[in-house]
Design an enzyme around this catalytic site. Structure first.
Site, PDB file in Angstrom:
ATOM      1  N   LYS A  62       0.810  -1.225   0.000  1.00 57.39           N
ATOM      2  CA  LYS A  62       0.000   0.000   0.000  1.00 57.39           C
ATOM      3  C   LYS A  62       0.846   1.280   0.000  1.00 57.39           C
ATOM      4  O   LYS A  62       0.378   2.334  -0.416  1.00 57.39           O
ATOM      5  CB  LYS A  62      -0.952   0.005   1.196  1.00 57.39           C
ATOM      6  N   ASP A  81     -10.025   2.790   2.052  1.00 59.61           N
ATOM      7  CA  ASP A  81     -10.186   2.206   3.401  1.00 59.61           C
ATOM      8  C   ASP A  81     -10.747   3.254   4.373  1.00 59.61           C
ATOM      9  O   ASP A  81     -11.555   2.932   5.245  1.00 59.61           O
ATOM     10  CB  ASP A  81      -8.835   1.715   3.943  1.00 59.61           C
TER      11      ASP A  81
HETATM   12  P1  NAP Z   1      -0.361  -4.171   9.081  1.00 63.81           P
HETATM   13  O1  NAP Z   1      -0.041  -2.934   8.335  1.00 63.81           O
HETATM   14  O2  NAP Z   1       0.541  -5.358   8.971  1.00 63.81           O
HETATM   15  O3  NAP Z   1      -0.478  -3.778  10.655  1.00 63.81           O
HETATM   16  C1  NAP Z   1      -0.789  -4.735  11.633  1.00 63.81           C
HETATM   17  C2  NAP Z   1      -0.963  -4.049  12.989  1.00 63.81           C
HETATM   18  O4  NAP Z   1      -1.373  -5.039  13.937  1.00 63.81           O
HETATM   19  C3  NAP Z   1       0.290  -3.416  13.533  1.00 63.81           C
HETATM   20  O5  NAP Z   1      -0.050  -2.302  14.271  1.00 63.81           O
HETATM   21  C4  NAP Z   1       0.845  -4.528  14.436  1.00 63.81           C
HETATM   22  O6  NAP Z   1       1.642  -4.048  15.488  1.00 63.81           O
HETATM   23  C5  NAP Z   1      -0.438  -5.101  15.006  1.00 63.81           C
HETATM   24  N1  NAP Z   1      -0.271  -6.490  15.444  1.00 63.81           N
HETATM   25  C6  NAP Z   1       0.048  -7.553  14.659  1.00 63.81           C
HETATM   26  N2  NAP Z   1       0.089  -8.674  15.401  1.00 63.81           N
HETATM   27  C7  NAP Z   1      -0.172  -8.312  16.673  1.00 63.81           C
HETATM   28  C8  NAP Z   1      -0.263  -9.019  17.894  1.00 63.81           C
HETATM   29  N3  NAP Z   1      -0.039 -10.359  17.945  1.00 63.81           N
HETATM   30  N4  NAP Z   1      -0.562  -8.336  19.021  1.00 63.81           N
HETATM   31  C9  NAP Z   1      -0.782  -6.994  18.964  1.00 63.81           C
HETATM   32  N5  NAP Z   1      -0.698  -6.265  17.840  1.00 63.81           N
HETATM   33  C10 NAP Z   1      -0.411  -6.915  16.695  1.00 63.81           C
HETATM   34  O7  NAP Z   1      -1.794  -4.699   8.704  1.00 63.81           O
HETATM   35  P2  NAP Z   1      -3.091  -3.826   8.311  1.00 63.81           P
HETATM   36  O8  NAP Z   1      -3.162  -3.637   6.851  1.00 63.81           O
HETATM   37  O9  NAP Z   1      -3.146  -2.611   9.182  1.00 63.81           O
HETATM   38  O10 NAP Z   1      -4.258  -4.839   8.703  1.00 63.81           O
HETATM   39  C11 NAP Z   1      -4.565  -5.145  10.060  1.00 63.81           C
HETATM   40  C12 NAP Z   1      -5.883  -5.890  10.106  1.00 63.81           C
HETATM   41  O11 NAP Z   1      -6.925  -5.013   9.711  1.00 63.81           O
HETATM   42  C13 NAP Z   1      -5.941  -7.061   9.108  1.00 63.81           C
HETATM   43  O12 NAP Z   1      -5.555  -8.224   9.736  1.00 63.81           O
HETATM   44  C14 NAP Z   1      -7.384  -7.102   8.662  1.00 63.81           C
HETATM   45  O13 NAP Z   1      -8.074  -8.058   9.397  1.00 63.81           O
HETATM   46  C15 NAP Z   1      -7.915  -5.715   9.012  1.00 63.81           C
HETATM   47  N6  NAP Z   1      -8.292  -4.949   7.800  1.00 63.81           N
HETATM   48  C16 NAP Z   1      -9.601  -4.913   7.483  1.00 63.81           C
HETATM   49  C17 NAP Z   1     -10.027  -4.177   6.380  1.00 63.81           C
HETATM   50  C18 NAP Z   1     -11.488  -4.132   6.070  1.00 63.81           C
HETATM   51  O14 NAP Z   1     -11.845  -3.637   4.993  1.00 63.81           O
HETATM   52  N7  NAP Z   1     -12.351  -4.591   6.944  1.00 63.81           N
HETATM   53  C19 NAP Z   1      -9.102  -3.499   5.573  1.00 63.81           C
HETATM   54  C20 NAP Z   1      -7.748  -3.577   5.910  1.00 63.81           C
HETATM   55  C21 NAP Z   1      -7.361  -4.318   7.029  1.00 63.81           C
HETATM   56  P3  NAP Z   1       3.248  -3.869  15.341  1.00 63.81           P
HETATM   57  O15 NAP Z   1       3.455  -2.494  14.796  1.00 63.81           O
HETATM   58  O16 NAP Z   1       3.740  -4.066  16.703  1.00 63.81           O
HETATM   59  O17 NAP Z   1       3.705  -4.950  14.384  1.00 63.81           O
END
Ligand code: NAP
Length: 268
Positions: A65, A98
């Site tokens: 992204k 988003d």
């Molecule tokens: P990302 O950029 O990889 O970020 C993941 C985030 O989650 C980071 O802040 C990470 O913290 C945290 N995290 C990961 N594992 C963790 C754990 N075990 N305990 C606590 N914090 C943890 O991913 P993203 O694109 O933001 O997506 C995150 C989630 O949002 C996805 O899994 C998805 O389910 C959801 N999402 C939904 C939509 C929708 O349209 N509904 C769209 C996009 C995403 P650190 O910085 O410490 O690694």
């Protein structure tokens, strides 16, 4: 023929093809939406290749992204948060739907945002998009994140748009009674990841809970929040609204939201 797709790595889990193909069919648009798993060293070639092949648009997902900004010009919201999830390959403009998806999901569920205090758990792509949308709509946002440094940087970058602070993840229990909306923007609770609550259960008291995780649609967090009488907003709604907005950018047509939601649900 309209060629569309989603580029990510990995991409197997994506329900976007089901959602967009159902929308194309419902509107009698001759087109197809395909998933493409592209390795990091080939990402640039994939974007330029898709343009050369006459693709109309692409969704961009994890982990590209931000990287896609090397190839497209970011439109307003995408430029503000440095993240693009939708590309129009005709204009080479990058959008972030988003933000729209998250806010519309909250608003369609009758959630007041203005002057509320929101806790956003997670500072990745989703966390940044939801936090920005909430700030723009007049909420004070508290960002918390497992990795404090990343959370602090995101909070600082969003502060120019409104009220936004960072709070240490291991201390969020102290926020009990002080917040109105809790957003999970981590993968905790998602199929294939660790299934546990992203926040202490004691915070689930008289708050709105928005879980961006949509697989499964009814996450552990949503179930616990409901049990405690909290109003909930589903990640599936955000998914559908962000997809619907992308569909509108590419086709110019009003997206058939109900059909897209049903298709996404069946694909899960
Ligand atoms: P990302 O950029 O990889 O970020 C993941 C985030 O989650 C980071 O802040 C990470 O913290 C945290 N995290 C990961 N594992 C963790 C754990 N075990 N305990 C606590 N914090 C943890 O991913 P993203 O694109 O933001 O997506 C995150 C989630 O949002 C996805 O899994 C998805 O389910 C959801 N999402 C939904 C939509 C929708 O349209 N509904 C769209 C996009 C995403 P650190 O910085 O410490 O690694």
């Amino acid at each position: 023929m309209m060629y569309l797709g989603v580029v990510g790595y990995p991409i197997k889990h994506s329900v976007s093809p089901a959602m967009h193909n159902a929308a194309l069919k419902a509107l009698n648009i001759e087109g197809i939406y395909l998933p493409f798993e592209v390795k990091p060293y080939e990402f640039g070639k994939a974007i330029l290749g898709a343009k050369a092949l006459g693709f109309k648009g692409l969704n961009i997902t994890i982990p590209y992204k931000e990287e896609v900004l090397k190839f497209v010009r970011a439109e307003d919201v995408a430029a503000k948060i440095d993240a693009v999830n939708t590309v129009d390959l005709t204009s080479m403009l990058g959008y972030n739907t988003d933000v729209y998806g998250a806010i519309r999901a909250l608003e369609e569920n009758g959630i007041d945002i203005e002057d509320k205090i929101s806790l956003v758990v997670g500072a990745g792509g989703a966390g940044k998009a939801v936090a920005f949308g909430l700030i723009e709509r007049g909420s004070t946002v508290i960002i918390t994140n497992r990795t404090a440094d990343r959370g602090m940087k995101v909070a600082e970058s969003l502060r120019r748009y409104g009220e936004c602070i960072f709070y240490p993840y291991n201390k969020i229990e102290e926020l009990k009674g002080k917040i109105d909306i809790i957003v999970n923007a981590t993968p905790l609770g998602m199929k294939g990841f660790e299934i546990r609550l992203p926040i202490p259960a004691t915070l689930l008291d008289n708050v709105v809970v928005f879980d961006t995780v949509y697989n499964p649609p009814e996450t552990l967090l949503i179930r616990e929040a409901k049990k405690r009488g909290c109003k909930v907003v589903y990640g599936l709604d955000m998914l559908v609204y962000q997809g619907a907005e992308a569909f509108k950018i590419w086709t110019g047509f009003d997206p058939p939201i109900k059909i897209m939601k049903e298709a996404a649900k069946s694909a899960l």
